[in-house]
Scaffold this motif. Structure first.
Motif, PDB file in Angstrom:
ATOM      1  N   THR A 113      -1.530   4.621  10.294  1.00 22.23           N
ATOM      2  CA  THR A 113      -2.046   5.653   9.404  1.00 22.23           C
ATOM      3  C   THR A 113      -3.375   6.086  10.015  1.00 22.23           C
ATOM      4  O   THR A 113      -3.803   5.503  11.020  1.00 22.23           O
ATOM      5  CB  THR A 113      -2.192   5.108   7.952  1.00 22.23           C
ATOM      6  OG1 THR A 113      -2.803   6.110   7.138  1.00 22.23           O
ATOM      7  CG2 THR A 113      -3.066   3.853   7.893  1.00 22.23           C
ATOM      8  N   GLU A 134      -6.686   7.188   8.400  1.00 25.74           N
ATOM      9  CA  GLU A 134      -7.920   7.410   7.643  1.00 25.74           C
ATOM     10  C   GLU A 134      -9.165   7.281   8.528  1.00 25.74           C
ATOM     11  O   GLU A 134     -10.087   8.091   8.453  1.00 25.74           O
ATOM     12  CB  GLU A 134      -8.031   6.421   6.459  1.00 25.74           C
ATOM     13  CG  GLU A 134      -7.204   6.797   5.232  1.00 25.74           C
ATOM     14  CD  GLU A 134      -5.723   6.451   5.363  1.00 25.74           C
ATOM     15  OE1 GLU A 134      -5.345   5.828   6.371  1.00 25.74           O
ATOM     16  OE2 GLU A 134      -4.940   6.822   4.464  1.00 25.74           O
ATOM     17  N   ARG A 142       4.571   0.844  12.334  1.00 30.54           N
ATOM     18  CA  ARG A 142       4.259  -0.304  11.484  1.00 30.54           C
ATOM     19  C   ARG A 142       5.273  -1.381  11.837  1.00 30.54           C
ATOM     20  O   ARG A 142       6.480  -1.131  11.755  1.00 30.54           O
ATOM     21  CB  ARG A 142       4.367   0.070   9.994  1.00 30.54           C
ATOM     22  CG  ARG A 142       3.285   1.045   9.575  1.00 30.54           C
ATOM     23  CD  ARG A 142       3.307   1.390   8.106  1.00 30.54           C
ATOM     24  NE  ARG A 142       2.331   2.444   7.849  1.00 30.54           N
ATOM     25  CZ  ARG A 142       2.175   3.073   6.682  1.00 30.54           C
ATOM     26  NH1 ARG A 142       2.935   2.753   5.656  1.00 30.54           N
ATOM     27  NH2 ARG A 142       1.270   4.016   6.540  1.00 30.54           N
ATOM     28  N   GLU A 192       7.115  -3.596  10.796  1.00 31.65           N
ATOM     29  CA  GLU A 192       7.761  -4.132   9.594  1.00 31.65           C
ATOM     30  C   GLU A 192       8.482  -5.436   9.939  1.00 31.65           C
ATOM     31  O   GLU A 192       9.089  -5.545  11.002  1.00 31.65           O
ATOM     32  CB  GLU A 192       8.809  -3.140   9.068  1.00 31.65           C
ATOM     33  CG  GLU A 192       8.284  -1.731   8.807  1.00 31.65           C
ATOM     34  CD  GLU A 192       7.827  -1.521   7.378  1.00 31.65           C
ATOM     35  OE1 GLU A 192       8.055  -2.415   6.547  1.00 31.65           O
ATOM     36  OE2 GLU A 192       7.223  -0.464   7.105  1.00 31.65           O
ATOM     37  N   GLU A 234      11.144   6.270  -1.972  1.00 32.63           N
ATOM     38  CA  GLU A 234       9.820   6.898  -1.918  1.00 32.63           C
ATOM     39  C   GLU A 234       9.757   7.791  -0.676  1.00 32.63           C
ATOM     40  O   GLU A 234       9.820   7.306   0.439  1.00 32.63           O
ATOM     41  CB  GLU A 234       8.751   5.802  -1.834  1.00 32.63           C
ATOM     42  CG  GLU A 234       7.349   6.351  -1.714  1.00 32.63           C
ATOM     43  CD  GLU A 234       6.417   5.377  -1.005  1.00 32.63           C
ATOM     44  OE1 GLU A 234       6.434   4.176  -1.305  1.00 32.63           O
ATOM     45  OE2 GLU A 234       5.676   5.837  -0.114  1.00 32.63           O
TER      46      GLU A 234
HETATM   47  N1  5CA Z   1      -2.307   7.181   4.753  1.00 34.33           N
HETATM   48  C1  5CA Z   1      -1.414   7.251   3.631  1.00 34.33           C
HETATM   49  C2  5CA Z   1      -1.054   8.644   3.262  1.00 34.33           C
HETATM   50  S1  5CA Z   1      -1.374   9.774   4.486  1.00 34.33           S
HETATM   51  C3  5CA Z   1      -0.143   6.456   3.940  1.00 34.33           C
HETATM   52  O1  5CA Z   1       0.004   5.903   4.987  1.00 34.33           O
HETATM   53  N2  5CA Z   1       0.755   6.448   2.972  1.00 34.33           N
HETATM   54  S2  5CA Z   1       2.112   5.607   2.940  1.00 34.33           S
HETATM   55  O2  5CA Z   1       1.909   4.297   3.426  1.00 34.33           O
HETATM   56  O3  5CA Z   1       2.593   5.707   1.605  1.00 34.33           O
HETATM   57  O4  5CA Z   1       3.136   6.314   3.883  1.00 34.33           O
HETATM   58  C4  5CA Z   1       3.482   7.665   3.656  1.00 34.33           C
HETATM   59  C5  5CA Z   1       4.987   7.858   3.681  1.00 34.33           C
HETATM   60  O5  5CA Z   1       5.517   7.451   4.933  1.00 34.33           O
HETATM   61  C6  5CA Z   1       5.747   7.028   2.661  1.00 34.33           C
HETATM   62  O6  5CA Z   1       5.770   7.676   1.400  1.00 34.33           O
HETATM   63  C7  5CA Z   1       7.127   6.934   3.278  1.00 34.33           C
HETATM   64  O7  5CA Z   1       7.893   8.079   2.918  1.00 34.33           O
HETATM   65  C8  5CA Z   1       6.837   6.976   4.760  1.00 34.33           C
HETATM   66  N3  5CA Z   1       6.982   5.616   5.350  1.00 34.33           N
HETATM   67  C9  5CA Z   1       6.172   4.558   5.168  1.00 34.33           C
HETATM   68  N4  5CA Z   1       6.626   3.491   5.845  1.00 34.33           N
HETATM   69  C10 5CA Z   1       7.752   3.886   6.484  1.00 34.33           C
HETATM   70  C11 5CA Z   1       8.695   3.244   7.357  1.00 34.33           C
HETATM   71  N5  5CA Z   1       8.539   1.986   7.724  1.00 34.33           N
HETATM   72  N6  5CA Z   1       9.751   3.966   7.821  1.00 34.33           N
HETATM   73  C12 5CA Z   1       9.895   5.269   7.471  1.00 34.33           C
HETATM   74  N7  5CA Z   1       9.041   5.918   6.663  1.00 34.33           N
HETATM   75  C13 5CA Z   1       7.991   5.249   6.167  1.00 34.33           C
END
Ligand code: 5CA
Length: 441
Positions: free
Chosen positions: A109, A111, A140, A142, A284
């Motif tokens: 991410t 920030e 990430r 995971e 989500e």
């Molecule tokens: N910095 C904040 C918002 S910019 C952030 O990182 N938000 S988050 O963690 O919620 O991720 C944003 C979106 O990325 C999630 O709503 C989801 O749709 C997508 N996302 C998160 N992790 C994964 C993943 N491992 N694989 C695919 N999409 C993902």
């Protein structure tokens, strides 16, 4: 596009590694190929959908006043030490050391990076509010990447960051993004429900997740069923009209909606009549956060306020899972024969099926239709292979283009072709001109 010149490596059998329908269908439809756990190559058909989704996201971001830039995937560990998240983030962060022994990381991410961009050039409250976004790959690590692109390790995210002078203005930025998200998802042909959420490692005290209802969703959700009937595209939007934006937010947040983490069964029963109580599963697809001065204080992102004082800026961040959406839309829109793409995100508008390649009349008619449809601005995938008709039908149903135009020697004798609607299955026999007319208007 002629299928003989395209690259569409479809599979006949269900791949054994895929547990959920979108993962199975994406592999079978030749949209992507796994290259390592949770890391994928986007094949042409999948790539086309990804780009369509990305473009809708971009258009709605721009409309809401956000400005696009592009930050790198690799980031310096220094910035993350400033915010204190370098150690906090744990094993999910992929850490890399370069040849000079400098610590880098593949951004999960942004920030820190955006706060650094901001603090190095914005010095006055007069330059606020500012919203910057990019659409960039994230990583990430995971523990259990699964469900294909829905929970990958490398994934494409749109992330937006807002900078404001005070809470009032930051709340407006948050509200504008909230509405932009509703519009973005509805334009893709899916309905999402915003639900109050935990903030997790991003931090802050105000957050909503945007949840797409689908049986295979990872989270359990509870909401008032009237939320599904709201239509945010019904009227035009004016992001400068604070009152009308607040009214939309109110419509969505006054009805009960919660993920299992935040669910309060007693409040649900009290506030939602039993015939309106919806409990379902959801995916989500986006999340918005307001976290105030968490990063600006830690990293010294301050501007001179109207009275000459130094003020740490109020921030929010807003993410959309662009690559996750490809899978999520399939979860919400498919049948036993394959994918059913909503028109707005379909990789091609029309699948043109030549039932007898090599037959000169049929070939000529198809060539002509192909050219005319393309001239009218339609994206056409023309199956000009010499496969059996049955195989062609299955592939077209599998890849889910909204319309099929079926052309064979028998129909042509009477001057007719057939149009099939992938979603309803309705078939219609029409003259060539009428078919062209129907597909281009
Ligand atoms: N910095 C904040 C918002 S910019 C952030 O990182 N938000 S988050 O963690 O919620 O991720 C944003 C979106 O990325 C999630 O709503 C989801 O749709 C997508 N996302 C998160 N992790 C994964 C993943 N491992 N694989 C695919 N999409 C993902």
């Amino acid at each position: 596009m002629r299928l003989t010149q395209y690259f569409l490596p479809t599979l006949r059998e269900d791949p054994s590694e895929a547990q959920i329908i979108s993962h199975r269908l994406m592999l079978r439809a030749g949209m992507m190929k796994q290259s390592a756990a949770g890391i994928y190559t986007w094949l042409p058909l999948g790539h086309a959908v990804l780009k369509k989704i990305e473009q809708i996201v971009r258009e709605e971001q721009n409309k809401a006043g956000a400005v696009e830039l592009l930050m790198p995937t690799l980031q310096s560990a220094e910035l993350w030490r400033e915010s204190g998240r370098y150690d906090d983030y744990g094993k999910e962060m992929l850490r890399i050391t370069d040849r000079h022994e400098r610590d880098l990381l593949y951004g999960p991410t942004n920030e820190e990076l955006i706060t650094d961009v901001f603090r190095s050039s914005v010095k006055s409250y007069k330059d606020l509010p500012l919203h910057l976004y990019h659409i960039q790959w994230k990583f990430r690590d995971e523990v259990r990447p699964r469900f294909g692109v829905m929970r990958g390790r490398e994934f494409l995210m749109k992330d937006n960051y807002s900078f404001d002078l005070d809470f009032e203005s930051a709340k407006r930025s948050y509200n504008n993004m909230f509405v932009a998200y509703l519009r973005t998802f509805q334009r893709m042909g899916i309905k999402t429900i915003p639900m109050k959420a935990e903030t997790g490692p991003i931090g802050g005290d105000l957050s909503h997740e945007f949840i797409l209802l689908a049986d295979t969703g990872e989270s359990e959700v509870f909401c008032h069923s009237d939320l599904l009937d709201l239509d945010v595209l019904a009227s035009d939007i004016d992001y400068d009209d604070v009152q009308s934006i607040a009214r939309i937010i109110d419509q969505y947040t006054s009805l009960y909606a919660a993920t299992s983490d935040m669910h309060d069964a007693e409040a649900f029963n009290r506030n939602v009549p039993s015939d309106k109580q919806l409990s379902a599963r959801g995916i989500e697809v986006g999340q918005v956060f307001y976290f105030g001065t968490k990063y600006s204080e830690a990293m010294g992102a301050k501007v001179t306020g109207p009275g000459g004082e130094q003020v740490a800026v109020e921030m929010g961040s807003y993410g959309i899972g662009v690559s996750r959406l490809v899978g999520a839309i399939i979860e919400a829109s498919h049948d036993e024969a394959g994918i059913i793409w909503p028109e707005a995100v379909a990789p091609f508008d029309i699948g043109l099926i030549n039932l007898k390649s090599g037959d000169s009349d049929t070939d000529r008619a198809c060539e002509d239709l192909h050219a005319k449809l393309q001239n009218a601005g339609k994206a056409v995938l023309y199956d000009d292979t010499d496969d059996r008709a049955g195989a062609k039908f299955s592939v077209m149903d599998l890849i889910g283009l909204p319309k099929q135009l079926i052309v064979g020697p028998r129909g042509l004798k009477n001057g007719s072709v057939e149009i099939k609607d992938r979603k309803t299955g309705a078939r219609e026999e029409l003259s060539l001109d009428a078919a062209l007319n129907k597909l281009t208007t």
